[in-house]
Design a protein around this motif. Structure first.
Motif, PDB file in Angstrom:
ATOM      1  N   LYS A   1      74.297 -41.219  74.695  1.00  0.00           N
ATOM      2  CA  LYS A   1      75.326 -40.944  73.688  1.00  0.00           C
ATOM      3  C   LYS A   1      76.397 -42.031  73.688  1.00  0.00           C
ATOM      4  O   LYS A   1      76.881 -42.452  72.625  1.00  0.00           O
ATOM      5  N   HIS A   2      76.773 -42.498  74.869  1.00  0.00           N
ATOM      6  CA  HIS A   2      77.872 -43.453  74.988  1.00  0.00           C
ATOM      7  C   HIS A   2      77.440 -44.919  74.898  1.00  0.00           C
ATOM      8  O   HIS A   2      78.264 -45.786  74.601  1.00  0.00           O
ATOM      9  N   HIS A   3      76.137 -45.179  75.122  1.00  0.00           N
ATOM     10  CA  HIS A   3      75.720 -46.581  75.210  1.00  0.00           C
ATOM     11  C   HIS A   3      74.570 -46.970  74.278  1.00  0.00           C
ATOM     12  O   HIS A   3      74.152 -48.121  74.297  1.00  0.00           O
TER      13      HIS A   3
ATOM     14  N   ALA B   1      66.775 -52.729  68.884  1.00  0.00           N
ATOM     15  CA  ALA B   1      68.108 -53.270  69.167  1.00  0.00           C
ATOM     16  C   ALA B   1      69.172 -52.180  69.215  1.00  0.00           C
ATOM     17  O   ALA B   1      70.121 -52.252  70.002  1.00  0.00           O
ATOM     18  N   ALA B   2      69.024 -51.156  68.366  1.00  0.00           N
ATOM     19  CA  ALA B   2      70.010 -50.078  68.325  1.00  0.00           C
ATOM     20  C   ALA B   2      69.748 -49.036  69.407  1.00  0.00           C
ATOM     21  O   ALA B   2      70.669 -48.321  69.815  1.00  0.00           O
ATOM     22  N   ILE B   3      68.502 -48.941  69.874  1.00  0.00           N
ATOM     23  CA  ILE B   3      68.154 -47.926  70.865  1.00  0.00           C
ATOM     24  C   ILE B   3      68.563 -48.337  72.273  1.00  0.00           C
ATOM     25  O   ILE B   3      69.108 -47.537  73.038  1.00  0.00           O
ATOM     26  N   ILE B   4      68.310 -49.585  72.631  1.00  0.00           N
ATOM     27  CA  ILE B   4      68.578 -50.001  74.010  1.00  0.00           C
ATOM     28  C   ILE B   4      70.082 -49.986  74.301  1.00  0.00           C
ATOM     29  O   ILE B   4      70.909 -50.078  73.409  1.00  0.00           O
ATOM     30  N   SER B   5      70.412 -49.878  75.565  1.00  0.00           N
ATOM     31  CA  SER B   5      71.798 -49.760  76.015  1.00  0.00           C
ATOM     32  C   SER B   5      72.625 -50.987  75.660  1.00  0.00           C
ATOM     33  O   SER B   5      72.133 -52.127  75.694  1.00  0.00           O
TER      34      SER B   5
END
Length: 204
Positions: A27-29, A69-73
């Motif tokens: 949620k945060h990263h 790109a949007a999924i990874i931390s």
């Protein structure tokens, strides 16, 4: 690990806590999951049972590939990650980042799991999977390399043709591994060839 001896209820609660913390981290990263959670009204803080996760969609390879790109931390860069890839046996391959910590944890888990079967670290192990140990158009052995540091035989699964299988069995019989691991389809071909050749390979 002492957790392997925990009663079921304690183990389940520990799994729930770690899953909740993982979702909170996402949620945060993770931009993707932050937006997904917001859209679905999913709050990791309110997760008190695994059934709460049923409102989340299953992440498939197409979605992962299109939104990597949007999924990874957003902490990926400072983790010092290594980029791994799948062989693509079920379709297109997938490239993704892995932290050194995750690789160490996975390896420790494997070593511990093998020990339950009486297979000890630093003994002779053989692996037959997507290892790039021979050129794809190679027609004659070797289709493997010996990792002397770990005492492993790393075998290519890409060269398991009918004419090459006897070479694999002869090499395994000479190497005498205690453990043979790899893709299920590769192990099936090796097991069938071994049976046809009089069971030259005997594992622990």
């Amino acid at each position: 690990s002492e957790s392997q001896y925990w009663p079921f209820e304690k183990l389940r609660n520990d799994q729930l806590t770690k899953t909740r913390n993982f979702l909170l981290y996402a949620k945060h990263h993770s931009q993707y999951y932050r937006e997904l959670f917001s859209r679905l009204g999913f709050e990791p803080e309110e997760m008190h049972s695994f059934s709460y996760m049923e409102r989340l969609p299953i992440l498939d390879k197409i979605t992962l590939r299109q939104n990597m790109a949007a999924i990874i931390s957003d902490e990926t860069q400072k983790m010092g990650v290594l980029w791994s890839h799948t062989s693509g046996t079920t379709g297109l391959g997938l490239k993704f980042p892995e932290s050194l910590e995750s690789l160490q944890r996975e390896f420790a888990f494997r070593i511990h799991a093998y020990s339950w079967g009486g297979v000890q670290w630093k003994k002779r192990w053989a692996w037959c999977a997507g290892h790039p140990v021979a050129f794809y158009d190679r027609k004659t052995p070797p289709f493997w390399v010996h990792d002397f540091a770990n005492n492993w035989l790393l075998m290519s699964s890409y060269h398991l043709s009918k004419q090459n299988l006897p070479h694999y069995i002869e090499k395994l019989a000479k190497f005498k591994p205690e453990l043979l691991a790899g893709y299920p389809s590769s192990l099936y071909l090796l097991a069938r060839a071994n049976s046809e050749m009089g069971k030259k390979v005997s594992l622990k």
